[in-house]
Design an enzyme around this catalytic site. Structure first.
Site, PDB file in Angstrom:
ATOM      1  N   ASN A   1       0.621  -1.486   0.002  1.00 54.78           N
ATOM      2  CA  ASN A   1      -0.062   0.281   0.012  1.00 54.78           C
ATOM      3  C   ASN A   1       0.894   1.087  -0.054  1.00 54.78           C
ATOM      4  O   ASN A   1       0.897   2.050  -1.030  1.00 54.78           O
ATOM      5  CB  ASN A   1      -1.170   0.047   1.121  1.00 54.78           C
ATOM      6  CG  ASN A   1      -1.949   1.065   1.246  1.00 54.78           C
ATOM      7  OD1 ASN A   1      -1.884   2.017   0.305  1.00 54.78           O
ATOM      8  ND2 ASN A   1      -3.010   0.984   1.990  1.00 54.78           N
ATOM      9  N   ASP A   2       1.631   1.439   1.252  1.00 56.05           N
ATOM     10  CA  ASP A   2       2.262   2.754   1.308  1.00 56.05           C
ATOM     11  C   ASP A   2       3.426   2.813   0.109  1.00 56.05           C
ATOM     12  O   ASP A   2       3.678   4.118  -0.257  1.00 56.05           O
ATOM     13  CB  ASP A   2       2.839   2.842   2.677  1.00 56.05           C
ATOM     14  CG  ASP A   2       2.231   2.933   3.772  1.00 56.05           C
ATOM     15  OD1 ASP A   2       0.939   3.386   3.353  1.00 56.05           O
ATOM     16  OD2 ASP A   2       2.469   2.686   5.050  1.00 56.05           O
ATOM     17  N   VAL A   3       3.930   1.779  -0.339  1.00 58.14           N
ATOM     18  CA  VAL A   3       5.013   1.776  -1.397  1.00 58.14           C
ATOM     19  C   VAL A   3       4.821   2.086  -2.802  1.00 58.14           C
ATOM     20  O   VAL A   3       5.508   2.309  -3.729  1.00 58.14           O
ATOM     21  CB  VAL A   3       6.020   0.551  -1.370  1.00 58.14           C
ATOM     22  CG1 VAL A   3       6.286   0.127  -0.006  1.00 58.14           C
ATOM     23  CG2 VAL A   3       5.085  -0.588  -1.857  1.00 58.14           C
ATOM     24  N   VAL A   4       3.171   2.231  -2.952  1.00 60.49           N
ATOM     25  CA  VAL A   4       2.604   2.593  -4.221  1.00 60.49           C
ATOM     26  C   VAL A   4       1.846   4.076  -4.186  1.00 60.49           C
ATOM     27  O   VAL A   4       1.135   4.387  -4.997  1.00 60.49           O
ATOM     28  CB  VAL A   4       1.787   1.720  -4.996  1.00 60.49           C
ATOM     29  CG1 VAL A   4       2.554   0.398  -5.087  1.00 60.49           C
ATOM     30  CG2 VAL A   4       0.564   1.250  -3.950  1.00 60.49           C
TER      31      VAL A   4
ATOM     32  N   ALA B   1       1.615   3.544   7.566  1.00 53.89           N
ATOM     33  CA  ALA B   1       1.782   4.931   7.798  1.00 53.89           C
ATOM     34  C   ALA B   1       0.383   5.567   8.242  1.00 53.89           C
ATOM     35  O   ALA B   1       0.252   6.727   8.463  1.00 53.89           O
ATOM     36  CB  ALA B   1       2.506   5.521   6.910  1.00 53.89           C
TER      37      ALA B   1
END
Lengths: 470, 93
Positions: free
Chosen positions: A396-399, A438
């Protein structure tokens, strides 16, 4: 009693052992040479152990062999049985053992300095050796207690939430200063109480340093403790004048330091802020900005299957959620079916995709994904613009494009995949409610070309495979 | 060996470590940690010296415990690294 220099061949043997350890790490530059590298490592260890045994008067060989057999047996069985998802806690547990071994060796050296040849002409321990021993036992103790906490947090036996003591920075700095002060004083007075106080304080500081660090930062912590275990070995190498230990300590110390740096960079966090702790708590407390209702599209397994069959290229972005759902094997099957139908499939791995550096690569390798289909962030990120389908599973956060555009976002500055540039995006997620580590909303959910696949990752992949085979 | 020669070896080894570790492919960072774990257990050398020596029974027992702990790491670390590395396969052609 001054220690007589060991014969030249002994020094050479330890040197060779050290060189073999360098070759062990050198082998890891490619999966093709890595297994040979590992064998160099084993050979280096064998040389070091045998050399030590035959150059010392061994009064207690049966006990030593028994100790090796017991420890070796436990280690061997654990290594065979451990699940690849549990690798971070295994590594943390192993770090704690290196730390404890360093503490015990330093303590033994203090109790029996003659055996280690570190006594000066006056019958007291050499002042230089005292500093080395003091540092060795302190770093070893910090490594031990820190790794135990890291292990408990990673294994879920202790809450991953940071535990914040009031005035913790003051307490930590005070304790560190006390340890360094005592090591200094130890050079003029080798009373046992000083040595044992250093040890006790170091155990406490290791504990205090790790409890305020949240679960999301554990990859950095594990790398950092890896580094410490190396410095502990190096400090003992100085005491014993042993080149194998010094070379190894330097290698392991640099390795852990570099991995910590890579992890911090991948999260756009400064090392100091990780060490100061408290990341997970802030995220949990704020829970992200107030969410507005925005339109999004729901896709089905059939939609995904159809779009991917029509595509020329698919990039899969796996995150730790995929491993939690145990979806890696069925995901690889899905990729196999697509490849048979002429679609190019690649995997894109973010450095923080797993729970330790390189963890996702191991999980994919275990699912028999060929390593030449797996690419790192900087090598593949430019390809999304020419890609038909980005398939996001458990990440999720990495995209999240907010990392590139929104200065107020907690993940601003973190390097992310440009999935928003792909023609079509499929995003597997359990529900629209949950958010990443996050705790921030993700614009990718609401893009025109995005279809949300709301289901358990494993179930969804199974359905897609079924649809593909129709 | 005097302190300065040892220090020289250490400093040089830090540089070697720096360059060797940067050349490790990120795909193998987990095996890297496992194998560094195994090799840092070369501290077993100190443990063997302590457990081999006469003189202090306490030191001997501390040494023996350290030998056992380091052995867990050596066997476990190399074995788990070997197990992981064996999983990395190239595309079948």
């Amino acid at each position: 009693m001054e220690h007589a220099a060991p014969p030249a061949w002994v020094m050479l043997a330890y040197l060779i052992s050290g060189v073999f350890f360098i070759l062990a790490l050198r082998g890891l530059s490619s999966p093709a040479t890595s297994q040979r590298g590992n064998r160099f490592g084993m050979a280096g260890m064998l040389i070091a152990v045998v050399t030590t045994l035959i150059t010392h008067e061994v009064a207690s060989l049966p006990e030593i062999l028994a100790a090796i057999a017991i420890g070796g047996g436990i280690g061997w069985v654990t290594a065979r049985k451990i699940a690849m998802t549990d690798m971070p806690q295994l590594v943390a547990a192993f770090h704690s053992l290196v730390g404890m071994a360093a503490v015990l060796v330093a303590a033994a050296a203090f109790l029996n300095p003659e055996a280690f040849g570190i006594n000066g002409a006056d019958g007291l321990i050499n002042p230089v050796s005292r500093v080395e021993m003091g540092l060795g036992i302190a770093i070893g103790a910090i490594t031990f207690s820190g790794s135990v906490i890291a292990f408990l947090k990673l294994a879920g036996k202790m809450s991953g939430a940071p535990i914040m003591l009031p005035m913790r920075h003051l307490i930590n700095l005070g304790t560190l200063a006390a340890i360094l002060g005592l090591i200094g004083y130890f050079t003029v007075d080798q009373s046992p109480w000083i040595f044992w106080t250093i040890t006790a304080l170091a155990f406490v500081i290791g504990f205090l340093l790790i409890i305020p660090i949240g679960g999301a930062d554990m990859p950095v912590v594990v790398s950092m403790l890896n580094s410490y275990s190396g410095w502990a070995a190096a400090a003992m190498g100085f005491t014993l004048h042993n080149t194998a230990m010094i070379i190894t300590g330097a290698l392991v110390g640099s390795s852990g330091a570099i991995l910590s740096y890579i992890m911090c960079k991948a999260m756009n966090r400064s090392f100091i802020s990780v060490i100061a702790g408290g990341f997970g708590a802030e995220a949990a407390a704020t829970g992200g900005p107030a969410k507005e209702q925005r339109p999004w599209k729901r896709g089905s397994a059939e939609d995904a299957a159809y779009m991917m069959q029509q595509a020329e290229s698919v990039i899969i972005v796996p995150g730790y959620g995929m491993a939690v759902a145990q979806a890696q094997h069925i995901l690889r099957e899905m990729a196999d079916v697509l490849k048979k139908q002429g679609v190019s499939v690649k995997y894109a791995i973010h450095p923080v995709a797993g729970r330790m550096p390189g963890h996702m690569n191991v999980l994919l390798a275990e699912a028999q994904v060929p390593y030449d289909e797996v690419f790192e962030l900087e090598d593949i990120n430019s390809e999304f613009a020419q890609t038909d389908v980005a398939f996001i599973i458990g990440a999720n956060d990495v995209v999240n494009p907010a990392a590139k555009t929104d200065k107020t976002s907690p993940i601003y500055g973190m390097p992310v995949f440009d999935v928003d540039k792909a023609k079509t995006v499929f995003f597997i997620k359990r529900s629209m409610g949950g958010v990443g580590y996050a705790g921030v909303d993700n614009d990718v959910f609401y893009m025109d070309q995005t279809m949300m696949l709301l289901a358990d990752a494993k179930k969804m992949c199974e359905d897609i495979v079924k649809a593909l085979q129709h | 060996m005097d302190f300065i020669s040892i220090l020289s070896i250490f400093v040089m080894a830090c540089f070697v470590g720096y360059y060797v570790v940067w050349s490790v492919t990120p795909a193998l960072h987990t095996p890297l940690m496992a194998v560094t774990n195994a090799i840092s257990s070369v501290i077993i050398v100190g443990a063997l010296i302590a457990s081999a020596a006469g003189g202090s029974p306490t030191a001997k027992w501390l040494g023996l415990i350290a030998v056992a702990l380091a052995s867990v790491n050596i066997f476990g670390g190399f074995a788990v690294t070997a197990r992981m590395l064996a999983m990395y396969k190239k595309k079948e052609r």
